[in-house]
Design a protein around this motif. Sequence first.
Motif, PDB file in Angstrom:
ATOM      1  N   ILE A  16       0.846  -1.205   0.000  1.00 15.67           N
ATOM      2  CA  ILE A  16       0.000   0.000   0.000  1.00 15.67           C
ATOM      3  C   ILE A  16       0.879   1.253   0.000  1.00 15.67           C
ATOM      4  N   ARG A  17       1.838   1.280   0.913  1.00 16.29           N
ATOM      5  CA  ARG A  17       2.711   2.463   1.009  1.00 16.29           C
ATOM      6  C   ARG A  17       3.616   2.592  -0.222  1.00 16.29           C
ATOM      7  N   GLN A  18       4.020   1.443  -0.766  1.00 17.66           N
ATOM      8  CA  GLN A  18       4.846   1.451  -1.989  1.00 17.66           C
ATOM      9  C   GLN A  18       4.078   2.122  -3.140  1.00 17.66           C
ATOM     10  N   SER A  32      -4.712   4.686  -3.960  1.00 22.48           N
ATOM     11  CA  SER A  32      -4.152   3.448  -3.397  1.00 22.48           C
ATOM     12  C   SER A  32      -4.257   3.480  -1.878  1.00 22.48           C
ATOM     13  N   GLN A  33      -3.309   4.136  -1.203  1.00 12.83           N
ATOM     14  CA  GLN A  33      -3.356   4.191   0.272  1.00 12.83           C
ATOM     15  C   GLN A  33      -4.568   5.021   0.708  1.00 12.83           C
ATOM     16  N   GLY A  34      -5.396   4.434   1.564  1.00 13.42           N
ATOM     17  CA  GLY A  34      -6.668   5.072   1.903  1.00 13.42           C
ATOM     18  C   GLY A  34      -6.542   6.239   2.869  1.00 13.42           C
ATOM     19  N   PHE A  35      -6.506   7.440   2.344  1.00 11.27           N
ATOM     20  CA  PHE A  35      -6.564   8.629   3.213  1.00 11.27           C
ATOM     21  C   PHE A  35      -7.170   9.789   2.435  1.00 11.27           C
ATOM     22  N   PHE A 120      -7.730  -9.840   3.460  1.00 10.35           N
ATOM     23  CA  PHE A 120      -7.517  -9.154   4.733  1.00 10.35           C
ATOM     24  C   PHE A 120      -6.617  -7.937   4.526  1.00 10.35           C
ATOM     25  N   TYR A 121      -6.690  -7.015   5.449  1.00 11.42           N
ATOM     26  CA  TYR A 121      -5.829  -5.832   5.428  1.00 11.42           C
ATOM     27  C   TYR A 121      -4.395  -6.277   5.687  1.00 11.42           C
ATOM     28  N   GLU A 122      -3.471  -5.859   4.831  1.00 15.12           N
ATOM     29  CA  GLU A 122      -2.133  -6.463   4.809  1.00 15.12           C
ATOM     30  C   GLU A 122      -1.390  -6.406   6.142  1.00 15.12           C
ATOM     31  N   SER A 169     -15.113  -3.999   6.607  1.00 15.58           N
ATOM     32  CA  SER A 169     -13.878  -4.649   6.208  1.00 15.58           C
ATOM     33  C   SER A 169     -13.106  -3.939   5.100  1.00 15.58           C
ATOM     34  N   ASN A 170     -11.827  -3.849   5.323  1.00 12.87           N
ATOM     35  CA  ASN A 170     -10.854  -3.435   4.324  1.00 12.87           C
ATOM     36  C   ASN A 170     -10.212  -4.708   3.826  1.00 12.87           C
ATOM     37  N   PRO A 171     -10.155  -5.062   2.561  1.00 14.73           N
ATOM     38  CA  PRO A 171     -10.430  -4.234   1.389  1.00 14.73           C
ATOM     39  C   PRO A 171     -11.809  -4.478   0.745  1.00 14.73           C
ATOM     40  N   ILE A 361      -7.765  -5.293  -8.275  1.00 14.21           N
ATOM     41  CA  ILE A 361      -7.019  -4.147  -7.742  1.00 14.21           C
ATOM     42  C   ILE A 361      -7.980  -3.405  -6.808  1.00 14.21           C
ATOM     43  N   ARG A 362      -7.403  -2.705  -5.831  1.00 15.95           N
ATOM     44  CA  ARG A 362      -8.256  -1.980  -4.873  1.00 15.95           C
ATOM     45  C   ARG A 362      -8.106  -0.471  -5.053  1.00 15.95           C
ATOM     46  N   PHE A 363      -9.233   0.186  -5.245  1.00 18.96           N
ATOM     47  CA  PHE A 363      -9.253   1.656  -5.227  1.00 18.96           C
ATOM     48  C   PHE A 363      -9.883   2.103  -3.914  1.00 18.96           C
TER      49      PHE A 363
HETATM   50  N1  GLN Z   1      -5.882   1.736   5.996  1.00 18.20           N
HETATM   51  C1  GLN Z   1      -5.387   2.439   4.844  1.00 18.20           C
HETATM   52  C2  GLN Z   1      -5.343   1.515   3.640  1.00 18.20           C
HETATM   53  O1  GLN Z   1      -5.667   0.362   3.727  1.00 18.20           O
HETATM   54  C3  GLN Z   1      -4.050   3.052   5.102  1.00 18.20           C
HETATM   55  C4  GLN Z   1      -3.020   2.051   5.410  1.00 18.20           C
HETATM   56  C5  GLN Z   1      -1.768   2.634   5.899  1.00 18.20           C
HETATM   57  O2  GLN Z   1      -0.882   2.843   5.115  1.00 18.20           O
HETATM   58  N2  GLN Z   1      -1.659   2.890   7.160  1.00 18.20           N
HETATM   59  O3  GLN Z   1      -4.981   1.958   2.578  1.00 18.20           O
END
Ligand code: GLN
Length: 390
Positions: A16-18, A32-35, A120-122, A169-171, A361-363
């Motif tokens: 996600i951060r990448q 990508s990264q959810g904010f 699941f959320y990574e 749930s994410n994603p 892919i997740r948006f």
């Molecule tokens: N929860 C957000 C996501 O899934 C942010 C994740 C994160 O980088 N902390 O994108």
Amino acid sequence: MPALSKRLDGFGESVIRQMTRIALQYNAINLSQGFPDFDPPIELTSSLKNISSAGPHQYEITWGAPLFRQKLAQKQSAFMNMKINPDENIVVTCGSTEAMMAAMLSVCEAGDKVVVFSPFYENYGADAILSGAVPIFVELKLPDLSFDPAELEDALKQGAKAIILCNPSNPTGKVFSYDELKIISELAKKYDVFVITDEVYEHIVYKPYKHIYTASLEGMFERTISCSSLSKTYSITGWRLGYIIAPKNVIDVCKKVHDFLTVGAAAPLQHAAIAGLIFDNAYYDNLALQYERKRTIFLNALTDAGLTFLKPQGAYYTLVDIEKINPYKTDLEFCKWLIKEVGVAAVPGSSFFHKKVNKYIRFHFAKKEETLIEAGKRLAGLREKLKAGK
Ligand code: GLN
């Protein structure tokens, strides 16, 4: 040179951060990264302004500023329909990320098994590895996102210590129904396991769905470790304010883990965020409504672009099926192409599945309406670009 710890060999950099980093490099719209790309409520930012001169600027009590815990206890007692004691049932953490990690470290010995619903959320994979736990995966079947209670029971029979439950749930955007939570709760009691919940999207739920707190089910407060955060609720992901709500015996252990990991969440930010904790219900109703509009705009754009996707019931993500359109071997390559050629960033779905699943892919759509409209325009050209081999 001495060897580095092998503990981290089991996982790589966060995908996600990448993706955020690559999006920044190519100036793509970052879905990508959810904010959010919009500001937090003015009440929070002006409170932060005052606190920057008035303080506090020094350590708060390690498990959270007393007034923050008091206001959080009031808010969550009302929403969760239970009596939460601010001194005995709360630890304030650096985001739900720390809350989940502290919960796992508090519960798990090396080799303990934890049940994780997949996709699941990574972070949960990394949480398990760092706390020495071994994940057992239970499938959420796509596209209806149901699970097989027998599969869950089989997983618990293997001697699991806890179930990790991301709800909403994410994603996938799944909101677990009362009946599903009842099944999970009954099995948790039968096999005497904890349920560690990640409820950061508790206030982002689309009608007719409703968020039900696992801790509120009969006999579940005792064995539920509820993790959540202020990040998504008040659009302050960078403030890193999260918390654990649990029974006193669990919280006493979480307090120790948290103290030695981080000492505490940022004191000025806790004080500034109190302005949000005292909002009345209209704020949360409006938040859900705003996200409902964003969901409509973005899902319509995906439909116009000829894409198939999962309609989220809660949270702000959607999984898009790229199986028929991806000319590359992997979803990661597709996402890189999408950033460079279309100017929109997504997360390769494979980072959310324990099996080899390469077709999503997740948006996310936590963006201003104009950002989503612009993303939609760019995505409208996606199929043409693929056809042209660009
Ligand atoms: N929860 C957000 C996501 O899934 C942010 C994740 C994160 O980088 N902390 O994108």
